[in-house]
Design an enzyme around this catalytic site. Sequence first.
Site, short mmCIF file in Angstrom:
data_model
loop_
_atom_site.label_atom_id
_atom_site.label_comp_id
_atom_site.label_asym_id
_atom_site.label_seq_id
_atom_site.Cartn_x
_atom_site.Cartn_y
_atom_site.Cartn_z
N HIS A 59 0.85 -1.20 0.00
CA HIS A 59 0.00 0.00 0.00
C HIS A 59 0.88 1.24 0.00
CE1 HIS A 59 -2.37 -3.36 1.56
NE2 HIS A 59 -3.44 -2.73 1.14
N HIS A 193 -15.33 -3.71 -0.62
CA HIS A 193 -15.10 -2.49 0.16
C HIS A 193 -14.71 -1.33 -0.74
CE1 HIS A 193 -10.98 -4.18 0.16
NE2 HIS A 193 -10.47 -3.19 0.84
FE LIG Z 1 -5.28 -3.67 0.99
#
Ligand SMILES: [Fe+2]
Length: 281
Positions: A59, A193
């Site tokens: 990330h 999500h």
């Molecule tokens: Fe993730």
Amino acid sequence: MARIVAGVATSHIPAVGAAWDNGKTADPYWHPVFKGFERSKEWIAKLKPDVCIVAYNDHMSAFSLEIVPTFAVGCAAEFPISDEGWGPRKVPPVKGHPELASHIVQSVILDEFDLTIVNKMEVDHGLTVPLTLMFGQPSEWPCPIVPLAVNVVVYPVPTGNRCYMLGKAIRKAVESFDEDLRVVIFGTGGMSHQLQGPRAGLINREFDTRFLDNLTKDPQSLVKISHLEYLREAGSEAIELVMWLIMRGALDDKVKEVHRFYHVPASNTALGHIIFENATR
Ligand SMILES: [Fe+2]
């Protein structure tokens, strides 16, 4: 000969790692989440894999917009834990398996997948949260890990089909490694999500349930899901689910579903988890 004996898929929600690290596993909000992994921890402790290959996404911790590898294999002996803004998680450093990782790179590149070789890399919650969920918090992780970082952050990201086929190439690589290793492969991230914009907090239980069902019995139907469909049906971050297809591609066509867990909400996402065993293990 090394062989892949089982596959694990799990969300890698950072708040789950924070809940563990801050001693909140018994809190009413988090208790159901950790309870869902009790059986998983027992299962993997009994299985005692020699190595885990973990498909996850970075990330913007180890990489940045300067370099965005589509598929990057960690070939180092050790991977330090990233500082994602609150200091590195207080979990053991991740030990690699340079021999197996290099062998995978060799075999898979010759199978025409253009992997990036990474000899120095920190790992973030994408990799450490699944380890915590499956192994708890030992003083050191019970086996070496081969990190496989997949770009699902900067478009164009790989297709589900490409990930599924990569899983097959990884299996072939593992099976040509001349050491008797029992390997478990992880696919992490997902499920539905979306973290930002007017649809933030989107959860699509129907999509997630169908994905879990088909991961078991009809993975071919999942490799056809387009990027747009993931975004539309399950939110922008659901694209992480393509990493579950790497895991599934590395397993037998027919698998035994050992355990499944689904919980909403965890943070503002749907948490999904499934374990498969290969019939041929
Ligand atoms: Fe993730």
